[in-house]
Scaffold this active site. Structure first.
Site, short mmCIF file in Angstrom:
data_model
loop_
_atom_site.label_atom_id
_atom_site.label_comp_id
_atom_site.label_asym_id
_atom_site.label_seq_id
_atom_site.Cartn_x
_atom_site.Cartn_y
_atom_site.Cartn_z
N GLU A 189 31.51 6.42 13.38
CA GLU A 189 30.08 6.48 13.67
C GLU A 189 29.84 6.26 15.15
O GLU A 189 28.72 5.98 15.58
CB GLU A 189 29.30 5.48 12.83
CG GLU A 189 29.72 4.04 12.95
CD GLU A 189 28.92 3.13 12.05
OE1 GLU A 189 27.78 2.79 12.42
OE2 GLU A 189 29.42 2.76 10.96
N CYS A 216 29.70 2.97 7.96
CA CYS A 216 31.00 2.31 7.78
C CYS A 216 31.76 2.81 6.55
O CYS A 216 32.92 2.44 6.34
CB CYS A 216 30.79 0.79 7.68
SG CYS A 216 30.05 0.09 9.17
N HIS A 236 34.52 -4.50 3.02
CA HIS A 236 34.08 -4.09 4.36
C HIS A 236 33.59 -5.34 5.07
O HIS A 236 32.82 -6.13 4.52
CB HIS A 236 32.97 -3.05 4.25
CG HIS A 236 32.22 -2.86 5.53
ND1 HIS A 236 32.85 -2.52 6.70
CD2 HIS A 236 30.91 -3.00 5.82
CE1 HIS A 236 31.94 -2.44 7.67
NE2 HIS A 236 30.76 -2.73 7.16
#
Length: 389
Positions: free
Chosen positions: A79, A111, A233
């Protein structure tokens, strides 16, 4: 056919700041960063390092010893893209001297991109027997100096070679997914610094985890007891812990203790590198494999991937008999130990010295060249990449 991760590569710039020093400079109690957020250090990328150079460095490690003639797919998940049209993967393709007869592209969903790339690579290998794929998750997290998000910045890349009969991890076909159009985090085209609704994003992260975990349990019949470790994450290390704690009561006290211990192993590298967006979940995977001495072949790992905007996915992966030979304990500890600590004033200078978001030429400062590849500058609106000889 068993398909999964055969080889891993990790790269982060050789510069970092101590977050206790940053806290002092910002007039914040240091424990707020190291305990409340769960971060100790933060990688700093000079202007000569970007998602291309870091991704190429991680991929160079992951491809060591691989038969490149089998490589049919290269995906860069990021990103922090360097161009709105041309895939950064093509620069990496040239820097690594990869075969011309392959698919090369870039993908984006905040993400979640690294997981999207991994799943696409698994599907590619499934229908192309004998082929392998390379997935690179590379990002620089930037929120701005003296902002609320400054403590959750970072830089790095993780590369994964996906193949049949993988040595490290078999990626199982048991995903549970949830997608919704929300506005918790985004980055407009005019800036390289993200915008975020922090509290709302945390709430959505946890809600998405609860949703996909419940779906996964119903779909597979598995519980926490069936997983040797749970990976998350990690925009900051306390985030994953918050999600884990929402379901931890489902496990026995012994299982809770085991999962919490493995969680600590999975966050060691994130505490020292920071947020690397698409690569954060897989940085946790590398950290777990290199810092846990209790994992064994056949263990099932649970992985939660989240990308703001938003997509969540929970899936499992199974450790293979050769995983320890492919991922030695503490294998990347030297990479982190050899980095140079920067004074906060120097970090602020590097942060401000970024390539221009306009047509002007730019020259990266050679004093900060590092790693096997560098972006030496921008000439005639074309980025210049080369090996760091």
């Amino acid at each position: 056919m068993t398909i999964g991760i055969d080889q891993l590569g990790l790269y982060t710039p050789p510069f970092f700041i101590d977050l206790r020093e940053l806290a002092t400079a910002r007039g914040v109690e240091p424990d707020k960063y190291t305990i409340g957020i769960g971060q100790d250090q933060q990688a700093v990328a000079p202007s000569s390092q970007d998602v291309v150079t870091m991704g190429a460095a991680a991929a160079k490690e992951a491809l060591a010893g691989q038969d490149l003639s089998k490589l049919g797919l290269l995906i860069l998940a990021t990103e922090s893209g360097v161009d709105a049209s041309k895939a950064g993967a093509l620069y990496i393709h040239r820097l690594l001297g990869l075969p011309a007869s392959m698919r090369v592209f870039e993908l984006k969903e905040a993400c979640y991109g690294g997981t999207a790339g991994l799943m696409m690579a698994r599907d590619y290998v499934a229908v192309h027997p004998g082929k392998t794929a390379l997935v690179i998750a590379s990002d620089i997290a930037r929120y701005g100096l003296a902002t609320g998000g400054e403590v959750t910045q970072g830089a790095g890349a993780v590369a994964m070679v996906v193949a049949e009969a993988p040595r490290i991890l078999a990626v199982n076909d048991d995903s549970a997914l949830h997608a919704d159009d929300i506005q918790d985090f985004w980055r407009p085209m005019y800036t390289d610094q993200a915008l975020a609704r922090g509290k709302y994003s945390t709430e959505q992260y946890i809600a998405f985890f609860d949703e996909v975990w419940a779906t996964y349990r119903e779909k597979t019949g598995r519980t926490l007891a069936d997983h040797a470790a749970m990976l998350f994450h990690l925009p900051y290390t306390k985030m994953g812990l918050k999600a884990l704690k929402t379901v931890l009561a489902e496990a026995t006290p012994a299982a809770q203790e085991r999962l919490l211990a493995q969680y600590q192993a999975s966050i060691q590298y994130s505490r020292r590198i920071g947020n690397i967006y698409t690569g954060s979940l897989y940085l946790g995977l590398v950290s777990l494999l290199e810092n846990s001495e209790t994992l064994a072949a056949g263990d099932r790992l649970g992985l939660f991937s989240y990308g703001s905007g938003a997509v969540g996915e929970f899936f499992s992966a199974t450790l293979q008999p050769q995983f320890r030979q492919a991922v030695p304990l503490h294998g990347h500890a030297p990479l982190l130990a050899q980095r140079k600590q920067l004074a906060i004033a120097t970090y602020e200078q590097l942060f401000a010295d970024s390539w221009p978001n306009d047509p002007s030429d730019y020259q990266s400062e050679p004093a900060w060249f590092a790693g096997p590849f560098v972006m030496s500058g921008v000439t005639g609106q074309e980025r210049q990449y080369r090996a760091n000889d």
